[in-house]
Design a protein around this motif. Sequence first.
Motif, PDB file in Angstrom:
ATOM      1  N   PHE A 125       0.856  -1.179   0.000  1.00  0.00           N
ATOM      2  CA  PHE A 125       0.000   0.000   0.000  1.00  0.00           C
ATOM      3  C   PHE A 125       0.899   1.238   0.000  1.00  0.00           C
ATOM      4  N   THR A 126       0.296   2.396  -0.154  1.00  0.00           N
ATOM      5  CA  THR A 126       1.016   3.658  -0.004  1.00  0.00           C
ATOM      6  C   THR A 126       0.244   4.533   0.974  1.00  0.00           C
ATOM      7  N   VAL A 127       0.954   5.456   1.587  1.00  0.00           N
ATOM      8  CA  VAL A 127       0.342   6.415   2.499  1.00  0.00           C
ATOM      9  C   VAL A 127       0.467   7.789   1.843  1.00  0.00           C
ATOM     10  N   THR A 128      -0.638   8.495   1.730  1.00  0.00           N
ATOM     11  CA  THR A 128      -0.640   9.769   1.020  1.00  0.00           C
ATOM     12  C   THR A 128      -0.675  10.991   1.939  1.00  0.00           C
ATOM     13  N   VAL A 129      -0.826  10.752   3.244  1.00  0.00           N
ATOM     14  CA  VAL A 129      -0.895  11.856   4.202  1.00  0.00           C
ATOM     15  C   VAL A 129       0.224  11.687   5.228  1.00  0.00           C
ATOM     16  N   PRO A 130       1.029  12.731   5.475  1.00  0.00           N
ATOM     17  CA  PRO A 130       2.091  12.603   6.471  1.00  0.00           C
ATOM     18  C   PRO A 130       1.521  12.431   7.878  1.00  0.00           C
ATOM     19  N   GLY A 131       2.309  11.814   8.741  1.00  0.00           N
ATOM     20  CA  GLY A 131       1.905  11.612  10.131  1.00  0.00           C
ATOM     21  C   GLY A 131       2.301  10.231  10.607  1.00  0.00           C
ATOM     22  N   GLN A 132       1.690   9.805  11.697  1.00  0.00           N
ATOM     23  CA  GLN A 132       1.960   8.486  12.269  1.00  0.00           C
ATOM     24  C   GLN A 132       0.855   7.520  11.864  1.00  0.00           C
ATOM     25  N   VAL A 133       1.277   6.354  11.387  1.00  0.00           N
ATOM     26  CA  VAL A 133       0.339   5.336  10.915  1.00  0.00           C
ATOM     27  C   VAL A 133       0.661   4.029  11.638  1.00  0.00           C
ATOM     28  N   GLU A 134      -0.276   3.557  12.436  1.00  0.00           N
ATOM     29  CA  GLU A 134      -0.067   2.288  13.138  1.00  0.00           C
ATOM     30  C   GLU A 134      -0.440   1.113  12.252  1.00  0.00           C
ATOM     31  N   ILE A 135       0.387   0.084  12.316  1.00  0.00           N
ATOM     32  CA  ILE A 135       0.092  -1.198  11.665  1.00  0.00           C
ATOM     33  C   ILE A 135      -0.056  -2.202  12.800  1.00  0.00           C
ATOM     34  N   GLU A 136      -1.243  -2.777  12.913  1.00  0.00           N
ATOM     35  CA  GLU A 136      -1.503  -3.671  14.040  1.00  0.00           C
ATOM     36  C   GLU A 136      -2.125  -4.977  13.585  1.00  0.00           C
ATOM     37  N   LEU A 137      -1.940  -5.987  14.404  1.00  0.00           N
ATOM     38  CA  LEU A 137      -2.616  -7.270  14.213  1.00  0.00           C
ATOM     39  C   LEU A 137      -3.899  -7.229  15.034  1.00  0.00           C
ATOM     40  N   HIS A 138      -5.008  -7.377  14.353  1.00  0.00           N
ATOM     41  CA  HIS A 138      -6.318  -7.200  14.982  1.00  0.00           C
ATOM     42  C   HIS A 138      -6.601  -8.239  16.063  1.00  0.00           C
ATOM     43  N   HIS A 139      -6.509  -9.534  15.732  1.00  0.00           N
ATOM     44  CA  HIS A 139      -6.878 -10.591  16.692  1.00  0.00           C
ATOM     45  C   HIS A 139      -5.883 -10.694  17.847  1.00  0.00           C
ATOM     46  N   LEU A 140      -4.606 -10.535  17.563  1.00  0.00           N
ATOM     47  CA  LEU A 140      -3.611 -10.582  18.638  1.00  0.00           C
ATOM     48  C   LEU A 140      -3.569  -9.278  19.424  1.00  0.00           C
ATOM     49  N   GLY A 141      -4.126  -8.210  18.847  1.00  0.00           N
ATOM     50  CA  GLY A 141      -4.154  -6.933  19.555  1.00  0.00           C
ATOM     51  C   GLY A 141      -2.773  -6.353  19.779  1.00  0.00           C
ATOM     52  N   ARG A 142      -1.883  -6.524  18.814  1.00  0.00           N
ATOM     53  CA  ARG A 142      -0.502  -6.045  18.962  1.00  0.00           C
ATOM     54  C   ARG A 142      -0.145  -5.083  17.847  1.00  0.00           C
ATOM     55  N   THR A 143       0.559  -4.026  18.200  1.00  0.00           N
ATOM     56  CA  THR A 143       1.082  -3.101  17.198  1.00  0.00           C
ATOM     57  C   THR A 143       2.388  -3.670  16.672  1.00  0.00           C
ATOM     58  N   VAL A 144       2.468  -3.826  15.361  1.00  0.00           N
ATOM     59  CA  VAL A 144       3.690  -4.316  14.721  1.00  0.00           C
ATOM     60  C   VAL A 144       4.689  -3.174  14.641  1.00  0.00           C
ATOM     61  N   THR A 145       4.262  -2.078  14.010  1.00  0.00           N
ATOM     62  CA  THR A 145       5.124  -0.906  13.883  1.00  0.00           C
ATOM     63  C   THR A 145       4.262   0.326  13.685  1.00  0.00           C
ATOM     64  N   THR A 146       4.842   1.464  13.954  1.00  0.00           N
ATOM     65  CA  THR A 146       4.216   2.737  13.643  1.00  0.00           C
ATOM     66  C   THR A 146       5.048   3.397  12.560  1.00  0.00           C
ATOM     67  N   LEU A 147       4.411   3.663  11.419  1.00  0.00           N
ATOM     68  CA  LEU A 147       5.096   4.361  10.342  1.00  0.00           C
ATOM     69  C   LEU A 147       5.152   5.845  10.666  1.00  0.00           C
ATOM     70  N   LEU A 148       6.327   6.418  10.541  1.00  0.00           N
ATOM     71  CA  LEU A 148       6.490   7.857  10.680  1.00  0.00           C
ATOM     72  C   LEU A 148       6.612   8.394   9.263  1.00  0.00           C
ATOM     73  N   VAL A 149       5.501   8.851   8.708  1.00  0.00           N
ATOM     74  CA  VAL A 149       5.422   9.239   7.303  1.00  0.00           C
ATOM     75  C   VAL A 149       5.701  10.731   7.163  1.00  0.00           C
ATOM     76  N   ARG A 150       6.740  11.031   6.370  1.00  0.00           N
ATOM     77  CA  ARG A 150       7.162  12.415   6.156  1.00  0.00           C
ATOM     78  C   ARG A 150       7.059  12.795   4.692  1.00  0.00           C
ATOM     79  N   ARG A 151       6.983  14.061   4.428  1.00  0.00           N
ATOM     80  CA  ARG A 151       6.975  14.573   3.046  1.00  0.00           C
ATOM     81  C   ARG A 151       8.353  14.517   2.460  1.00  0.00           C
TER      82      ARG A 151
END
Length: 123
Positions: free
Chosen positions: A97-123
């Motif tokens: 996928f791509t992210v089109t808006v700068p900021g913080q984007v969490e990627i999480e596993l729904h059933h395990l309820g765990r955050t894999v990583t937080t993307l720090l998206v910059r211009r």
Amino acid sequence: MTHRRVRYGLVTVAALLLGCSSGAGSDSTDDPANAARVIDIRIANGAVSPANTRTEAEVGQRIVLRVDSDTTDELHVHSAPAHTFPVAAASGQQFDFTVTVPGQVEIELHHLGRTVTTLLVRR
């Protein structure tokens, strides 16, 4: 003559090593600004790797999630627009996928309820 062969051999080995290497977490392309950010995810016995990390990315950069899992789950990408990817109990899965808006984007596993990583998206 022997020193020249040794030097040539060392230069050849160095060139091969440099040519075969790629930066961790990115596809090798001719233009590093357009390289994909690759995140390898492993889910095994209820454990997730990586977990709670931070990953830098650029607006519009392709993000690739490569997943090996021993269980089913869903990856949620909390961006605008949001993305959901079904994870099977299988190796070699890939989601991008791509992210089109700068900021913080969490990627999480729904059933395990765990955050894999937080993307720090910059211009």
